[in-house]
Design an enzyme around this catalytic site. Structure first.
Site, PDB file in Angstrom:
ATOM      1  N   HIS A 386       0.791  -1.158   0.034  1.00 34.00           N
ATOM      2  CA  HIS A 386      -0.038  -0.071   0.053  1.00 34.00           C
ATOM      3  C   HIS A 386       0.922   1.122   0.031  1.00 34.00           C
ATOM      4  CE1 HIS A 386       1.224  -0.799   4.175  1.00 34.00           C
ATOM      5  NE2 HIS A 386       0.929   0.583   4.275  1.00 34.00           N
ATOM      6  N   ASP A 388       0.842   5.352   1.678  1.00 36.40           N
ATOM      7  CA  ASP A 388       0.296   5.770   3.193  1.00 36.40           C
ATOM      8  C   ASP A 388      -0.573   7.001   3.155  1.00 36.40           C
ATOM      9  OD1 ASP A 388       1.542   3.774   4.761  1.00 36.40           O
ATOM     10  OD2 ASP A 388       3.313   4.878   5.274  1.00 36.40           O
ATOM     11  N   HIS A 458       4.647   0.017  -0.228  1.00 37.13           N
ATOM     12  CA  HIS A 458       5.486  -0.733   0.599  1.00 37.13           C
ATOM     13  C   HIS A 458       4.637  -1.677   1.335  1.00 37.13           C
ATOM     14  CE1 HIS A 458       4.037   2.539   3.004  1.00 37.13           C
ATOM     15  NE2 HIS A 458       4.024   1.701   3.916  1.00 37.13           N
ATOM     16  N   ARG A 468       7.191  -9.702  16.479  1.00 41.24           N
ATOM     17  CA  ARG A 468       7.549  -8.455  16.073  1.00 41.24           C
ATOM     18  C   ARG A 468       7.186  -7.190  16.379  1.00 41.24           C
ATOM     19  NH1 ARG A 468       6.301  -4.690  11.970  1.00 41.24           N
ATOM     20  NH2 ARG A 468       7.769  -4.135  10.400  1.00 41.24           N
TER      21      ARG A 468
END
Length: 512
Positions: A386, A388, A458, A468
């Site tokens: 996508h 941002d 990204h 994570r």
């Protein structure tokens, strides 16, 4: 039909199928010019009230009313190019719709060996951008190949289109300058000399063309596949963001290292910093995630997993302060969250936009945990590709900067807290969302930052084992879109600091 032909032409072009591209792009251009005439005809009609503010600026009277009506028709005609360049269901138009046809056709004709038609398209394109250096270089090549005495003329339909449009713009700008009102020029190619000096700043942003420098080394290698005019406009439109590719500001903290810059990451406005946090600080923030992690994104209790194969936990800065007030987490860890995100903001602001304030748009402490029993045969991503601040359209090779996208976001950052997991790396792609151009592997204290627009699609690889954690950061130049939860969180932190500084007696007196 014209949008269908245009998209098909672009797809053939991107697939190096130039004969098919020529046929569909010529079809689209013909349809576009016909649609423009229909739209312009529909602009004729009775006077329609415009904004009250604009009406007040127009002086009453017969001649003024006639002028106002005519100006309204002219403005409507000028906006027709946006009407035909807007894909059904979209709000934003494809920029430079007519010139882009000619640019792509020039390149496609050249590839199929028809230099005469390629030269005709190049000459037509130069009516819009007469100083476009890449296209002027192509014209020199065509003269060499076809003979110096060969006459290269632009298409008559394009000559009429440009001449008529310029005459209308001249009338409109004269009217706006002397009679008042506003004009939103739909074209990027309008010559600066046509716009009155006192209107340039108001009606059109300054063109970066004068400051254009050779920047192709900063762009993805696939740039060479674009038509030369597209290259030129892309370079111009990216000039300001690309400043970081060759002239970046100083870092405001010692010990921080730039591990990867835009050139090494095969893109624009991308950078990786290391040693932003110490191992101890990462551990403290991880302690905060363990104490406060909750299902969902931690923002108004919404649960928004990107994949069923992972648990997604999140914490906003205000929620962290509230948990500290309740005694659920350590105040020092909450303060560190605010400090680490502010440190990241200063680094990104100094590096990308020195002298121009960046405000927080949203701050989110997030963890993605692999669900062990859900990993076998997994094919999805932790976070799909996508951009941002715009809606990515891979098929149309566009990114639409319109709601529901967060259109006000200018820069993004991710501050990693750990690396004891598998997968979960960040990757950048081309607009097609599948051609990976760079990858970033998480580790404690690593900050990856990038501009939020279509130049940086990204995604996040699947987290296949472990947990994570990172601080996700978004920034904006718009103060009106500054993160209000952060403002409240900082106020509560300051209030607590003041209370701690009071003598015991004074504090008790205040409570009494």
């Amino acid at each position: 039909p014209l949008q269908e032909a245009y998209e098909a032409g672009v797809q053939h072009y991107n697939a190096d199928e130039y004969l098919q591209a020529v046929a569909r792009l010529e079809e689209s251009l013909t349809e576009a010019l016909a649609a423009l005439e229909e739209c312009r005809a529909l602009c004729e009609g009775p006077w329609e009230d415009e904004d009250e503010e604009e009406e007040e600026e127009m002086q009453p009277g017969l001649y003024e009313a006639i002028a106002a009506h005519y100006i309204q028709v002219l403005k409507c005609r000028q906006q027709c190019v946006l009407e035909i360049a807007t894909k059904p269901g979209r709000i934003s138009a494809t920029e430079d719709f007519i010139p882009s046809h000619l640019d792509l056709l020039q390149f496609a004709y050249d590839q199929v060996g028809n230099q005469a038609l390629a030269a005709e398209c190049a000459a037509s394109y130069l009516l819009f951008y007469p100083t476009d250096e890449p296209m002027l270089e192509k014209m020199k090549e065509y003269r060499t190949e076809l003979g110096e005495n060969t006459a290269f003329t632009a298409r008559e339909s394009i000559q009429r289109y440009v001449q008529r449009s310029l005459m209308e713009k001249k009338l409109i700008y004269y009217a706006v300058e002397h009679l008042g009102g506003t004009f939103n020029d739909p074209d990027l190619w309008t010559p600066d000399e046509l716009i009155p000096e006192n209107l340039k700043e108001k009606h059109r942003p300054a063109s970066p063309a004068d400051a254009l420098v050779p920047l192709k080394h900063c762009l993805s290698p696939s740039l060479s596949r674009l038509g030369v005019g597209v290259q030129g406009r892309l370079l111009q439109s990216l000039l300001m963001p690309l400043r970081a590719c060759f002239s970046t500001g100083p870092l405001p903290f010692e010990g921080i290292a730039v591990t990867m810059d835009s050139r090494r990451m095969n893109g624009t406005q991308r950078v990786v910093f290391d040693r932003v946090l110490t191992e101890s600080e990462c551990k403290d923030l991880l302690r905060l995630t363990k104490a406060a992690g909750e299902a969902g994104d931690g923002y108004r209790a919404r649960r928004s997993p990107h994949t069923p194969h992972e648990r997604f936990e999140g914490l906003t800065v205000l929620r962290a302060v509230q948990l500290a007030q309740n005694g659920d987490v350590d105040w020092r860890d909450t303060k560190l969250l605010l400090q680490a995100s502010e440190k990241s903001r200063k680094i990104i602001e100094s590096y990308f936009t020195p002298g121009k304030k960046l405000h927080f748009s949203f701050t989110h402490l997030v963890c993605r945990t692999a669900v062990d029993e859900e990993q076998e045969g997994r094919m999805d991503l932790s976070h799909p590709v996508h951009a941002d601040n715009c809606l990515l359209d891979p098929e149309g090779q566009e990114c639409w900067r319109e709601p529901p996208a967060y259109v006000y976001r200018d820069y993004s950052g991710i501050l990693y807290l750990n690396d004891d997991f598998q997968g979960g790396g960040l990757f950048f792609t081309e607009m097609d969302t599948v051609t990976v151009t760079a990858e970033v592997h998480p580790k404690c204290g690593r900050l990856v930052a990038f501009s939020s627009g279509k130049e940086n699609p990204h995604g996040v690889w699947a987290v296949s084992r472990g947990r994570r954690c990172a601080i996700a950061l978004w920034y904006t130049h718009s103060q009106e879109h500054a993160e209000q939860e952060r403002v409240k969180a900082e106020e509560l932190m300051e209030q607590r600091a003041v209370e701690q500084d009071r003598p015991d007696g004074e504090e008790r007196q205040g409570h009494d």
